[in-house]
Design an enzyme around this catalytic site. Sequence first.
Site, PDB file in Angstrom:
ATOM      1  N   ASP A  45       0.840  -1.207   0.000  1.00  0.00           N
ATOM      2  CA  ASP A  45       0.000   0.000   0.000  1.00  0.00           C
ATOM      3  C   ASP A  45       0.874   1.256   0.000  1.00  0.00           C
ATOM      4  O   ASP A  45       0.531   2.257  -0.612  1.00  0.00           O
ATOM      5  CB  ASP A  45      -0.913   0.005   1.234  1.00  0.00           C
ATOM      6  CG  ASP A  45      -2.030  -1.019   1.110  1.00  0.00           C
ATOM      7  OD1 ASP A  45      -2.500  -1.261  -0.012  1.00  0.00           O
ATOM      8  OD2 ASP A  45      -2.426  -1.583   2.151  1.00  0.00           O
ATOM      9  N   GLY A  46       2.013   1.183   0.725  1.00  0.00           N
ATOM     10  CA  GLY A  46       2.933   2.322   0.777  1.00  0.00           C
ATOM     11  C   GLY A  46       3.441   2.689  -0.614  1.00  0.00           C
ATOM     12  O   GLY A  46       3.623   3.873  -0.927  1.00  0.00           O
ATOM     13  N   ASN A 122      -4.975   8.497   2.135  1.00  0.00           N
ATOM     14  CA  ASN A 122      -5.356   7.789   3.355  1.00  0.00           C
ATOM     15  C   ASN A 122      -5.843   8.762   4.428  1.00  0.00           C
ATOM     16  O   ASN A 122      -6.972   8.698   4.871  1.00  0.00           O
ATOM     17  CB  ASN A 122      -4.170   7.031   3.946  1.00  0.00           C
ATOM     18  CG  ASN A 122      -4.117   5.585   3.493  1.00  0.00           C
ATOM     19  OD1 ASN A 122      -5.043   5.094   2.854  1.00  0.00           O
ATOM     20  ND2 ASN A 122      -3.041   4.910   3.821  1.00  0.00           N
ATOM     21  N   GLU A 123      -4.910   9.605   4.889  1.00  0.00           N
ATOM     22  CA  GLU A 123      -5.252  10.502   5.989  1.00  0.00           C
ATOM     23  C   GLU A 123      -4.234  11.627   6.125  1.00  0.00           C
ATOM     24  O   GLU A 123      -3.139  11.567   5.553  1.00  0.00           O
ATOM     25  CB  GLU A 123      -5.342   9.759   7.343  1.00  0.00           C
ATOM     26  CG  GLU A 123      -4.037   9.378   7.999  1.00  0.00           C
ATOM     27  CD  GLU A 123      -3.341   8.210   7.376  1.00  0.00           C
ATOM     28  OE1 GLU A 123      -2.278   8.437   6.770  1.00  0.00           O
ATOM     29  OE2 GLU A 123      -3.835   7.081   7.469  1.00  0.00           O
ATOM     30  N   ARG A 149      -7.706  18.773  23.387  1.00  0.00           N
ATOM     31  CA  ARG A 149      -6.394  18.622  24.028  1.00  0.00           C
ATOM     32  C   ARG A 149      -6.020  17.151  23.948  1.00  0.00           C
ATOM     33  O   ARG A 149      -6.806  16.287  24.355  1.00  0.00           O
ATOM     34  CB  ARG A 149      -6.434  19.041  25.502  1.00  0.00           C
ATOM     35  CG  ARG A 149      -6.498  20.523  25.722  1.00  0.00           C
ATOM     36  CD  ARG A 149      -6.539  20.832  27.209  1.00  0.00           C
ATOM     37  NE  ARG A 149      -6.541  22.262  27.439  1.00  0.00           N
ATOM     38  CZ  ARG A 149      -7.604  23.043  27.345  1.00  0.00           C
ATOM     39  NH1 ARG A 149      -8.771  22.521  27.008  1.00  0.00           N
ATOM     40  NH2 ARG A 149      -7.510  24.340  27.590  1.00  0.00           N
ATOM     41  N   ASP A 151      -2.987  14.096  21.988  1.00  0.00           N
ATOM     42  CA  ASP A 151      -1.803  13.852  21.148  1.00  0.00           C
ATOM     43  C   ASP A 151      -1.958  14.451  19.752  1.00  0.00           C
ATOM     44  O   ASP A 151      -0.979  14.857  19.138  1.00  0.00           O
ATOM     45  CB  ASP A 151      -1.552  12.342  21.011  1.00  0.00           C
ATOM     46  CG  ASP A 151      -0.895  11.765  22.257  1.00  0.00           C
ATOM     47  OD1 ASP A 151      -0.717  12.525  23.234  1.00  0.00           O
ATOM     48  OD2 ASP A 151      -0.558  10.568  22.255  1.00  0.00           O
ATOM     49  N   ALA A 186      -5.746  10.094  21.274  1.00  0.00           N
ATOM     50  CA  ALA A 186      -5.528  10.188  22.723  1.00  0.00           C
ATOM     51  C   ALA A 186      -5.913  11.549  23.289  1.00  0.00           C
ATOM     52  O   ALA A 186      -5.046  12.324  23.745  1.00  0.00           O
ATOM     53  CB  ALA A 186      -4.069   9.848  23.058  1.00  0.00           C
TER      54      ALA A 186
HETATM   55  P1  NAD Z   1       3.540   0.969   5.338  1.00  0.00           P
HETATM   56  O1  NAD Z   1       3.537   0.830   3.859  1.00  0.00           O
HETATM   57  O2  NAD Z   1       4.365   0.079   6.161  1.00  0.00           O
HETATM   58  O3  NAD Z   1       2.031   0.908   5.815  1.00  0.00           O
HETATM   59  C1  NAD Z   1       1.732   0.600   7.108  1.00  0.00           C
HETATM   60  C2  NAD Z   1       0.612  -0.423   7.090  1.00  0.00           C
HETATM   61  O4  NAD Z   1      -0.591   0.252   6.762  1.00  0.00           O
HETATM   62  C3  NAD Z   1       0.786  -1.533   6.046  1.00  0.00           C
HETATM   63  O5  NAD Z   1       0.438  -2.747   6.669  1.00  0.00           O
HETATM   64  C4  NAD Z   1      -0.201  -1.162   4.966  1.00  0.00           C
HETATM   65  O6  NAD Z   1      -0.693  -2.278   4.234  1.00  0.00           O
HETATM   66  C5  NAD Z   1      -1.277  -0.517   5.790  1.00  0.00           C
HETATM   67  N1  NAD Z   1      -2.133   0.383   5.021  1.00  0.00           N
HETATM   68  C6  NAD Z   1      -1.783   1.456   4.292  1.00  0.00           C
HETATM   69  N2  NAD Z   1      -2.876   2.004   3.737  1.00  0.00           N
HETATM   70  C7  NAD Z   1      -3.924   1.243   4.134  1.00  0.00           C
HETATM   71  C8  NAD Z   1      -5.307   1.312   3.912  1.00  0.00           C
HETATM   72  N3  NAD Z   1      -5.849   2.287   3.191  1.00  0.00           N
HETATM   73  N4  NAD Z   1      -6.096   0.382   4.505  1.00  0.00           N
HETATM   74  C9  NAD Z   1      -5.584  -0.608   5.275  1.00  0.00           C
HETATM   75  N5  NAD Z   1      -4.279  -0.713   5.529  1.00  0.00           N
HETATM   76  C10 NAD Z   1      -3.457   0.203   4.965  1.00  0.00           C
HETATM   77  O7  NAD Z   1       3.928   2.400   5.808  1.00  0.00           O
HETATM   78  P2  NAD Z   1       3.869   3.733   5.040  1.00  0.00           P
HETATM   79  O8  NAD Z   1       4.342   3.584   3.663  1.00  0.00           O
HETATM   80  O9  NAD Z   1       4.512   4.746   5.923  1.00  0.00           O
HETATM   81  O10 NAD Z   1       2.292   3.947   5.003  1.00  0.00           O
HETATM   82  C11 NAD Z   1       1.732   5.047   5.598  1.00  0.00           C
HETATM   83  C12 NAD Z   1       0.417   4.618   6.159  1.00  0.00           C
HETATM   84  O11 NAD Z   1       0.636   3.827   7.318  1.00  0.00           O
HETATM   85  C13 NAD Z   1      -0.336   5.812   6.632  1.00  0.00           C
HETATM   86  O12 NAD Z   1      -1.135   6.372   5.627  1.00  0.00           O
HETATM   87  C14 NAD Z   1      -1.151   5.271   7.788  1.00  0.00           C
HETATM   88  O13 NAD Z   1      -2.490   5.010   7.436  1.00  0.00           O
HETATM   89  C15 NAD Z   1      -0.491   3.964   8.141  1.00  0.00           C
HETATM   90  N6  NAD Z   1      -0.180   4.042   9.561  1.00  0.00           N
HETATM   91  C16 NAD Z   1      -0.861   3.232  10.399  1.00  0.00           C
HETATM   92  C17 NAD Z   1      -0.655   3.320  11.769  1.00  0.00           C
HETATM   93  C18 NAD Z   1      -1.432   2.428  12.660  1.00  0.00           C
HETATM   94  O14 NAD Z   1      -2.239   1.628  12.167  1.00  0.00           O
HETATM   95  N7  NAD Z   1      -1.249   2.553  13.969  1.00  0.00           N
HETATM   96  C19 NAD Z   1       0.248   4.231  12.302  1.00  0.00           C
HETATM   97  C20 NAD Z   1       0.929   5.052  11.415  1.00  0.00           C
HETATM   98  C21 NAD Z   1       0.705   4.939  10.046  1.00  0.00           C
END
Ligand code: NAD
Length: 269
Positions: A45-46, A122-123, A149, A151, A186
């Site tokens: 996905d990344g 994504n976000e 207030r 994170d 949080a």
């Molecule tokens: P990465 O490619 O390692 O992605 C992290 C994980 O998020 C992977 O397992 C990937 O398959 C999954 N992922 C990404 N988009 C997704 C989606 N739309 N639906 C379901 N799973 C999805 O790391 P990166 O390249 O830095 O990807 C960035 C993404 O990682 C951010 O957009 C964020 O959504 C995600 N992320 C997740 C967390 C968490 O779940 N706690 C924390 C930080 C970032």
Amino acid sequence: MRYNIVSKGDHKSNSIKENMETQMQNTEMIKDTETPEIVISVGGDGTLLEAFHKYSYRLAETAFVGVHTGHLGFYADWLPHESDKLIEEIIDGEYDVIKYPLIDITVNYNDEKNPSQHIALNEATMKTEDNTTLVADVSLRGKHFERFRGDGLCISTPSGSTAYNKALGGALIHPSLRAIQLTEIASINNRVFRTVGSPLVLPAHHYCLITPVDQRTIMTSIDHVTTKHHNVKSIEYKVAKEEIRFARFRPFPFWKRVHDSFISDGRDD
Ligand code: NAD
């Protein structure tokens, strides 16, 4: 048709990319890294997030499709052993286009600097630079809603609702809904400080403005990219006018992807 292939860069992804390029030779397909009509991401996905940002300036003319070389991805849903079949389908040129909503982000600054404009698949998250409590006023459609207030705050798209948003307890939203979701990271909630505590889903005609109260330096993460912004006045989030276009060669419904990713992919049933 003009195409480009974006690889994660590891050995497996690169060799799938090379095989695909060989298969494209002596066909109507033309490799074009500047103005591709179809972009194939090979990795996870990344990798698709990277490909999206690489071509975010021409979303109306580009369709994306992803091959995953690790575990099943949400955007990368073709398996490596299916890549020959995928290329045949691309050469045939018969595919549906599925459109998913994106977030439009505008960062406004206190100084003379012009606002900066961003787009997320994504976000987008908002935190302080040193992990201290973010204090920020949240307004919805121009009306003050609450003082947050905690994170930080996360604003996700429907297709991003299964990513970071899910880990924050947000709802999973079907990508046919043009909406964004605001989720707390949080929050501090006690007798003195109060936030709504539930994720909010905003329709396309609403917008959310977040104004930091004390902090001026804000860290934003937009998909996989984190950026430090100085002198931030406010950040506005809304459903973008642009959409991402996915090339769909076979049905793979969103809820099936949710099931296969989070419940079971059938291998251990
Ligand atoms: P990465 O490619 O390692 O992605 C992290 C994980 O998020 C992977 O397992 C990937 O398959 C999954 N992922 C990404 N988009 C997704 C989606 N739309 N639906 C379901 N799973 C999805 O790391 P990166 O390249 O830095 O990807 C960035 C993404 O990682 C951010 O957009 C964020 O959504 C995600 N992320 C997740 C967390 C968490 O779940 N706690 C924390 C930080 C970032």
